[in-house]
Design a protein around this motif. Structure first.
Motif, short mmCIF file in Angstrom:
data_model
loop_
_atom_site.label_atom_id
_atom_site.label_comp_id
_atom_site.label_asym_id
_atom_site.label_seq_id
_atom_site.Cartn_x
_atom_site.Cartn_y
_atom_site.Cartn_z
N HIS A 94 -49.05 42.10 1.31
CA HIS A 94 -47.54 42.01 1.43
C HIS A 94 -46.87 40.63 1.88
O HIS A 94 -45.94 40.01 1.77
CB HIS A 94 -46.70 43.14 2.06
CG HIS A 94 -47.35 44.23 1.18
ND1 HIS A 94 -48.69 45.33 1.27
CD2 HIS A 94 -46.08 44.91 0.35
CE1 HIS A 94 -48.05 46.34 0.05
NE2 HIS A 94 -46.36 45.55 -0.06
N ILE A 95 -47.60 39.83 2.68
CA ILE A 95 -46.77 38.74 3.26
C ILE A 95 -46.83 38.14 2.74
O ILE A 95 -47.66 37.46 1.29
CB ILE A 95 -47.54 38.84 4.90
CG1 ILE A 95 -47.12 37.77 5.16
CG2 ILE A 95 -49.33 38.40 4.59
CD1 ILE A 95 -47.45 37.66 7.45
N GLY A 96 -45.83 36.90 2.89
CA GLY A 96 -45.75 35.98 2.41
C GLY A 96 -46.60 34.45 2.68
O GLY A 96 -46.99 34.77 3.65
N LEU A 97 -46.80 33.74 2.04
CA LEU A 97 -48.07 32.46 2.57
C LEU A 97 -47.11 31.32 1.57
O LEU A 97 -46.55 30.43 0.83
CB LEU A 97 -49.22 32.60 1.20
CG LEU A 97 -49.87 34.37 1.68
CD1 LEU A 97 -50.46 34.27 0.50
CD2 LEU A 97 -49.62 34.13 2.74
N VAL A 98 -46.52 30.41 2.72
CA VAL A 98 -45.06 29.04 3.02
C VAL A 98 -46.53 28.53 3.21
O VAL A 98 -46.97 27.94 4.92
CB VAL A 98 -44.31 29.60 3.37
CG1 VAL A 98 -43.07 28.59 3.80
CG2 VAL A 98 -43.36 30.64 3.32
N ALA A 99 -46.53 27.22 2.21
CA ALA A 99 -47.56 26.11 2.63
C ALA A 99 -46.50 24.78 2.07
O ALA A 99 -45.69 24.98 1.39
CB ALA A 99 -48.42 25.62 0.66
N THR A 100 -46.61 24.10 3.11
CA THR A 100 -45.55 22.71 3.91
C THR A 100 -46.14 21.54 2.51
O THR A 100 -47.58 21.49 2.45
CB THR A 100 -45.50 22.53 4.86
OG1 THR A 100 -45.27 23.02 5.60
CG2 THR A 100 -45.07 20.95 5.16
N ALA A 101 -45.41 20.95 1.62
CA ALA A 101 -46.21 19.98 0.62
C ALA A 101 -44.87 19.01 1.03
O ALA A 101 -44.21 18.94 0.37
CB ALA A 101 -46.04 20.59 -0.35
N SER A 102 -45.13 17.97 0.84
CA SER A 102 -44.86 15.87 0.97
C SER A 102 -44.23 15.68 -0.94
O SER A 102 -44.61 15.94 -1.25
CB SER A 102 -45.35 15.63 2.18
OG SER A 102 -44.72 13.88 1.86
N THR A 103 -43.30 15.54 -1.11
CA THR A 103 -42.43 14.74 -2.13
C THR A 103 -42.80 13.48 -1.88
O THR A 103 -42.18 12.74 -3.11
CB THR A 103 -41.11 15.25 -2.20
OG1 THR A 103 -40.21 14.81 -0.65
CG2 THR A 103 -40.67 16.98 -1.86
N THR A 104 -43.30 13.08 -0.44
CA THR A 104 -43.14 11.13 -0.14
C THR A 104 -45.03 10.87 -0.71
O THR A 104 -44.97 10.28 -1.94
CB THR A 104 -43.06 10.99 0.76
OG1 THR A 104 -41.18 11.46 0.74
CG2 THR A 104 -43.23 9.60 0.98
N PHE A 105 -45.53 11.76 -0.62
CA PHE A 105 -47.04 11.87 -0.89
C PHE A 105 -48.29 12.46 -1.44
O PHE A 105 -49.34 12.83 -1.50
CB PHE A 105 -47.87 11.40 0.98
CG PHE A 105 -46.92 10.44 1.40
CD1 PHE A 105 -46.67 8.96 1.29
CD2 PHE A 105 -46.43 10.49 2.66
CE1 PHE A 105 -46.59 8.16 1.69
CE2 PHE A 105 -45.42 10.18 3.49
CZ PHE A 105 -45.65 8.03 2.99
#
Lengths: 447, 447
Positions: A94-105
């Motif tokens: 159930h828990i959400g999985l938030v990943a950071t991803a860069s729009t620059t690289f």
């Protein structure tokens, strides 16, 4: 003030404890940030505590700090977000999985595809924390000597978002018919080729993966600048906010939600979650003692650099065990300096203690019992300071266990936090609508 | 001829069946290529069969085929390799996880980091299939109108490999001391900054993740051109080879291993695995009937295009149910044409059957009983045609179950295939040495 407004809780999990001294705390797992079985245990505890999301910050370089500080940091070896979250998706439901991803690289085709894949693998639990990556050391890892300037980064980010969401809409939700008799795998009328040609990006598409379970993974942002706030008001569904005082948080909340109203977006469709470092004790004194112990584990060499930066003045010549001396004015940020001076006076901290506080974790903290922490969280929630928090734990596993075993039940008792997940996807649990497909009509329109 | 040379088996799993008609086969899972619970079951079956690796090919665009063929293809929606393999790593303990990643459309920092992360998450089971991506449609998804030409792609790939392996060596294997008493998390003498500046790439480093469990994930390649063979001889540890006849395979094997000897590499440190489409029956006749049934599920419109390409001549005007007519000479590949004409004569195929064969799967196939398939595989292994095979299954789950339940025991009975995994990592199971760190001495030197 009675309210049924519900608190949303994210867990800031890269590094797994933000506090520089966390890995040295007695009983702490020294390698918690880079040990899969331990991370698996942590995310299961978070799910037991009904957290909305496991939030992975990210960096594209070793943090740009002097090696004297770096060598004391447990952040230097970490898993990459997509691979870790995909693995953890198999241990949770159930828990959400938030990943950071860069729009620059990175490339929008890769980003769109990877989030769609994570969303399918997790059955609708992915979120994308959009960052533009301001660390100049990152540029050097991607063949660029000059870092892209701020406004340019944000303009590219806005276009990048349009391309990624357009790629997610490549297929109608009902495109795949898989009719063995006729041999038709999909309906060609339900496929859209994006063919984007813009100022920063040119991407044909279509994506070769079905539309995400959530339509689009949940869009998360953290920028606090003018451009960042505007991008958030236009596109974000969760904002990870810096906090400072409640008054600051209220001003930020009013500003971003006001921008949304002016853009015609429903302000409920964006959840603002300030970061909160939470230290739980059975008494307020015990909680403060835990924090003092944690702060004492920050090495003075790295701590004093943080203080110098905050003051805009070299603090290394001060008497570590004396009070903070008078400092001549500089052109450094006055609000940062005043906040530090105020903190030293209010808590009666020595130079060493002040430096260790800032070098450990200098942001917004709730330190107390389950009762006092719930009081504060409730006040922030009910006075439009936030829609919830992105919680940081002081050490692991104990700091997290204390939060889930003590604070969560108190929040639940007050009726401001769920006792069971409402839905199956991150979007459902956050109370966010599923976006319609911009190219096909079969789904309810967005907002 | 007695031999203890051991067969290595990979499973070609993207798409999960290469055969275009596979998803229509009676009893087949129509969505096997895009259904995580089914893929989980498949990889567990492969692990039960002691397969060395789950091999994920990859594409960075919808396959460039006419929409008439595309709409009949089960490949159009697929998981992204890193996310899928990370998820599957949590359901398995020994099988290798080989992901394809492009040196033309990605960044070495991202690739090095993601493979290191997968290698840690899987406790040493990652492999990198290096491709340069020749599909011109892919370029259009990454903002490039002109596809990079072949030699340029390979030159960049060679440099890319140097950078990725250099980044993997950023940390000595024993760099992380995590000494809570002193507060030192790592030994600064055991960190290396790559600072690569080359013709195609400029990457500073270091990587912010510990050295992979395997030192380096296993290096896999598939290129058959002159440049591809040379790159493989210099760098590869597994080659996924096209096959054709045993004589062709022997010539390729001798060529690549000869290049290795000339470069001073031990030829045993590269395993050559031709692709093999394997159809198992209880009798040879039954196996051929399965294949005929499968081929009949390939739609004629898409099949005839494959035949036209192979012949270098428009075959759509031929009588589908007649024999292959005489064809005037063209400047198309004569070997391809001769192979097709020979196949039609040898098996007495009509134009339709021939087209469906090529449109289904036209490469090397072993069709027969467990006994005859093991005979052929053993002959290839013992006459230096290969070191094993990258197996393709005709349909799922039955085509895979038949291989594991019938062919694997026969290979084991002959003593040419393991009955249990020898080691814990992919590298150990393939019998490959763990590479030393080029910047630090503590590990045994490579080769």
């Amino acid at each position: 003030m009675a309210s049924t407004k519900q608190l949303r809780l994210g867990a800031f999990m890269r590094p797994v404890s933000i506090h520089t001294g966390a890995w040295r705390y007695p009983g702490a797992w020294r390698d918690a940030n880079f040990n899969l079985p331990r991370l698996t245990q942590l995310i299961k505890t978070l799910e037991r505590g009904c957290f909305d999301a496991f939030f992975m910050a990210d960096h594209l370089a070793l943090l740009n700090m002097p090696v004297e500080a770096l060598k004391r940091s447990h952040t230097v070896t970490s898993f990459e977000p997509f691979t870790l979250l995909s693995a953890l998706s198999q241990h949770t439901t159930h828990i959400g999985l938030v990943a950071t991803a860069s729009t620059t690289f990175d490339e929008p085709f890769h980003i769109a595809r990877r989030f769609a894949s994570l969303d399918h693998l997790s059955q609708g639990r992915a979120g994308w924390n959009i960052v533009t990556t301001s660390n100049p050391d990152a540029a050097l890892n991607f063949g660029r000597d000059d870092h892209m300037e701020h406004d340019e980064r944000y303009a590219r980010a806005r276009e990048f978002y349009d391309v990624v969401t357009g790629l997610w809409d490549s297929w109608a939700d009902d495109a795949f018919i898989r009719d063995a008799d006729s041999g038709l795998f999909f309906d060609t009328d339900r496929l859209h080729v994006l063919d984007h040609k813009g100022k920063h990006l040119s991407v044909r598409g279509p994506l070769h993966i079905a539309r995400p379970v959530q339509g689009w993974p949940v869009i998360v942002q953290a920028g606090a600048s003018e451009a960042g706030r505007q991008l958030a008001a236009e596109t974000a569904e969760v904002v990870f906010a810096g906090a400072g005082t409640l008054a600051n948080a209220q001003a930020f909340y009013a500003d971003v939600k006001g921008r949304m109203r002016r853009l015609g977006r429903d302000p409920d469709h964006l959840k603002i979650l300030p970061g909160a470092f939470v230290v739980v004790g059975d008494t307020v004194e015990e909680a403060h003692a835990i924090r003092t112990r944690l702060d004492s584990l920050v090495h003075y060499d790295s701590a004093i650099a943080s203080l110098s930066i905050a003051l805009g003045h070299d603090a290394s010549l001060f008497d570590p065990d004396g009070p903070l001396p008078e400092i001549p004015p500089t052109n450094a940020s006055q609000s940062s300096r005043e906040r530090v001076i105020d903190l030293a006076l209010r808590e009666g901290l020595t130079v060493r203690q002040l430096a260790q506080r800032l070098g450990g974790y200098g942001g917004q903290a709730f330190v107390g019992t389950a009762q006092t922490i719930a009081d504060e969280m409730q006040e922030w929630l009910e006075t439009e300071g936030c829609d919830g928090f992105n919680v940081m734990f002081p050490w692991l596993p104990g700091g997290l266990d204390d939060f889930v075993d003590k604070v969560v039940p108190e929040l639940q008792r007050r009726g401001i936090f769920r006792t069971a997940y409402e839905g199956r996807t991150l979007r459902e649990n956050l109370g966010l609508p599923r976006p319609g497909n911009r190219f096909f009509e079969s789904q309810p329109a967005r907002e």
